[in-house]
Design a protein around this motif. Sequence first.
Motif, PDB file in Angstrom:
ATOM      1  N   PRO A  62       0.694  -1.204   0.001  1.00 50.67           N
ATOM      2  CA  PRO A  62       0.063   0.128   0.114  1.00 50.67           C
ATOM      3  C   PRO A  62       0.852   1.320   0.141  1.00 50.67           C
ATOM      4  O   PRO A  62       0.430   2.235  -0.685  1.00 50.67           O
ATOM      5  CB  PRO A  62      -0.773  -0.069   1.246  1.00 50.67           C
ATOM      6  CG  PRO A  62      -0.975  -1.579   1.534  1.00 50.67           C
ATOM      7  CD  PRO A  62       0.420  -2.072   1.255  1.00 50.67           C
ATOM      8  N   ALA A  63       2.041   1.138   0.797  1.00 50.89           N
ATOM      9  CA  ALA A  63       2.645   2.563   0.723  1.00 50.89           C
ATOM     10  C   ALA A  63       3.509   2.698  -0.561  1.00 50.89           C
ATOM     11  O   ALA A  63       3.366   3.864  -1.044  1.00 50.89           O
ATOM     12  CB  ALA A  63       3.788   2.294   1.995  1.00 50.89           C
ATOM     13  N   THR A  64       4.008   1.744  -1.184  1.00 50.64           N
ATOM     14  CA  THR A  64       4.660   1.727  -2.407  1.00 50.64           C
ATOM     15  C   THR A  64       3.622   2.377  -3.587  1.00 50.64           C
ATOM     16  O   THR A  64       3.916   3.144  -4.222  1.00 50.64           O
ATOM     17  CB  THR A  64       5.177   0.378  -2.674  1.00 50.64           C
ATOM     18  OG1 THR A  64       6.143   0.001  -1.971  1.00 50.64           O
ATOM     19  CG2 THR A  64       5.837   0.708  -4.253  1.00 50.64           C
ATOM     20  N   THR A  65       2.466   1.617  -3.492  1.00 52.57           N
ATOM     21  CA  THR A  65       1.455   2.167  -4.556  1.00 52.57           C
ATOM     22  C   THR A  65       0.869   3.528  -4.238  1.00 52.57           C
ATOM     23  O   THR A  65       0.858   4.541  -5.270  1.00 52.57           O
ATOM     24  CB  THR A  65       0.283   1.114  -4.243  1.00 52.57           C
ATOM     25  OG1 THR A  65       0.674  -0.124  -4.604  1.00 52.57           O
ATOM     26  CG2 THR A  65      -0.748   1.576  -5.225  1.00 52.57           C
ATOM     27  N   ALA A  66       0.728   4.063  -3.039  1.00 52.33           N
ATOM     28  CA  ALA A  66       0.256   5.268  -2.763  1.00 52.33           C
ATOM     29  C   ALA A  66       1.421   6.361  -3.073  1.00 52.33           C
ATOM     30  O   ALA A  66       1.021   7.327  -3.738  1.00 52.33           O
ATOM     31  CB  ALA A  66      -0.131   5.545  -1.280  1.00 52.33           C
ATOM     32  N   GLU A  67       2.702   5.990  -2.731  1.00 54.43           N
ATOM     33  CA  GLU A  67       3.665   7.013  -3.015  1.00 54.43           C
ATOM     34  C   GLU A  67       3.871   7.110  -4.455  1.00 54.43           C
ATOM     35  O   GLU A  67       4.565   8.150  -5.164  1.00 54.43           O
ATOM     36  CB  GLU A  67       4.997   6.761  -2.422  1.00 54.43           C
ATOM     37  CG  GLU A  67       4.904   6.791  -0.869  1.00 54.43           C
ATOM     38  CD  GLU A  67       6.114   6.201  -0.168  1.00 54.43           C
ATOM     39  OE1 GLU A  67       7.040   5.821  -0.578  1.00 54.43           O
ATOM     40  OE2 GLU A  67       6.097   6.345   1.087  1.00 54.43           O
TER      41      GLU A  67
END
Length: 79
Positions: A62-67
Amino acid sequence: LGPLLETLLAEDAFVVITADHGHGFHRSRRFEKERMHVPLVIFSPEETATTIEHTVNIIDLPATTAESVREGTSPFPGE
């Protein structure tokens, strides 16, 4: 799946391909290699092709995708 992927990549889309074992993947122990290791491929128009040799956790997705899809830091935990 191939034609869809080709179309998305031609349009500079951010694409994540991954898998999940689901509830039917029963083993004697909860966290063993067969359960923890699943395929993950990320296509990002801003990144050059690379292979990561270390293990990552699904909590990082989720963090990779959001960033990647918006500017700034992610509100999600993970690297």
